[in-house]
Design an enzyme around this catalytic site. Structure first.
Site, PDB file in Angstrom:
ATOM      1  N   GLU A 268       0.855  -1.190   0.000  1.00 61.32           N
ATOM      2  CA  GLU A 268       0.000   0.000   0.000  1.00 61.32           C
ATOM      3  C   GLU A 268       0.895   1.245   0.000  1.00 61.32           C
ATOM      4  O   GLU A 268       0.957   1.975  -0.982  1.00 61.32           O
ATOM      5  CB  GLU A 268      -0.924   0.014   1.232  1.00 61.32           C
TER       6      GLU A 268
ATOM      7  N   ASP B 168     -12.004  -0.432   4.080  1.00 60.04           N
ATOM      8  CA  ASP B 168     -10.885  -0.037   4.947  1.00 60.04           C
ATOM      9  C   ASP B 168     -11.380   0.774   6.151  1.00 60.04           C
ATOM     10  O   ASP B 168     -11.586   0.207   7.223  1.00 60.04           O
ATOM     11  CB  ASP B 168      -9.830   0.730   4.129  1.00 60.04           C
TER      12      ASP B 168
END
Ligand SMILES: [Zn+2]
EC number: 3.5.4.-
Length: 339
Positions: free
Chosen positions: A203, A281
């Protein structure tokens, strides 16, 4: 005009949702009021805060906002409410299975210690699942900013609750800190205890962080993993081994990992055969929930309904849901597509 299938009716599994990050903004305001917590302006503005995680300062600010929100969860009732509302929101978005991720360490001081915190959370998940009909399980996640010994303790705790709803072990926070292999013992404990290894990687840092998750932690799933798109050989490896990447497009854009929704490499992963489970998320901070992630695939990446159905199937197959639950969801996906 061709009829547009409703993405909130597409059955799917939600595999990447953080505990505090799942909170409704209105609930945060109510809880802050209840405890007299003065929230940072960014959390009360009525719109998602402007964030940036591409440098350490930006990431730190994101964590500060997250901590401020978490400080409003103080009593078992707050935990029960958070989990019930997360389940309700998921059901509304067509989720048939939710794996919620939590580091109980952060909640332990206010809930009477680690064991009580875990038990309160698991009881809340159980209750929410019964009330909403949504299948729910828990991933316990260690924090890579803390000492690897803490992660081992957490892994042992997670294994202890494997028959009470814990299905996986994660690793979160700033990928730029520490090495994945510092946490290899913790992950070995989790895997030996039958838990699925699902660390964050790929990420904030590039393909090497995904490789580390595979090599050092024997990850069965990768939290995010999108940066694997920069390395064709790594994509091939993920595809060959059918490692599901829990891709969170809105989060990636909100945190500046990618500039625009169309820059998130959904197509690259999809075409390479890497299974994905789209996730929200931290909807509290990023302003969008599960169905919106599929909407991004449709609107910004031209995913057809057949492809969206395939994405939903990938999320189900990547989940820890029992076979009969998976079969039911997969049948529902076929119905959505043919209906
Ligand atoms: Zn995450």
């Amino acid at each position: 005009m061709e009829h547009v299938r409703d993405l909130t009716l597409l059955p799917k599994a939600h595999l990447h949702l953080h505990f505090t990050g799942s909170m409704r903004p209105s609930t945060l305001l109510e809880l802050a009021d209840k405890y007299g917590v003065r929230l940072p302006d960014a959390l009360t503005a009525g719109e998602p805060p402007k964030l940036r995680a591409t440098d350490e300062r930006g990431w730190f600010r994101f964590q500060r906002l997250y901590d401020a929100a978490r400080s409003c969860l103080r009593e078992p009732d707050d935990i029960r409410r958070l989990v019930r509302e997360a389940a309700e929101e998921d059901v509304r978005d067509g989720s048939g299975w939710l794996e919620i991720q939590v580091d109980p360490t952060s909640y332990a001081p206010l809930l009477g210690g680690m064991i009580p915190a875990v038990e309160i959370i698991l009881d809340a998940v159980d209750a929410a699942s019964r009330e909403t009909g949504l299948g729910m399980r828990v991933l316990i996640a260690a924090n890579r900013m803390k000492h690897p010994l803490d992660a081992r303790t957490l892994a042992r705790l997670a294994v202890r609750y494997a028959d009470r709803g814990v299905v996986g072990f994660g690793l979160s926070n700033d990928e730029r800190r520490g090495m994945a292999r510092d946490f290899d013992r913790a992950f070995a404990i989790a895997r030996d205890g039958g838990l699925l290894a699902a660390p964050h990687g790929g990420e904030l840092t590039g393909p090497s962080s995904v490789r580390d998750c595979l090599d050092d932690l024997h990850a069965a799933r990768i939290g995010h993993g999108v940066r694997a798109a920069e390395d064709p050989r790594l994509l091939q490896r993920l595809a060959d081994r059918q490692i599901t990447c829990e891709v969170c497009p809105a989060s990636n854009v909100a945190l500046g990992v990618y500039e625009r929704p169309e820059d998130v490499p959904l197509r690259t992963l999809f075409e390479a055969g890497v299974p994905m489970a789209l996730g929200a998320d931290d909807p509290l901070l990023f302003g969008s929930r599960l169905a919106a992630q599929y909407e991004i695939a449709r609107r910004h990446h031209g995913f057809t309904d057949a492809e969206l159905a395939e994405l939903a199937r990938q999320s189900v197959r990547g989940s820890a849901a029992p076979d009969e639950v998976q079969a039911k969801l997969l049948a529902g996906i076929d119905d959505w597509l043919t209906g």
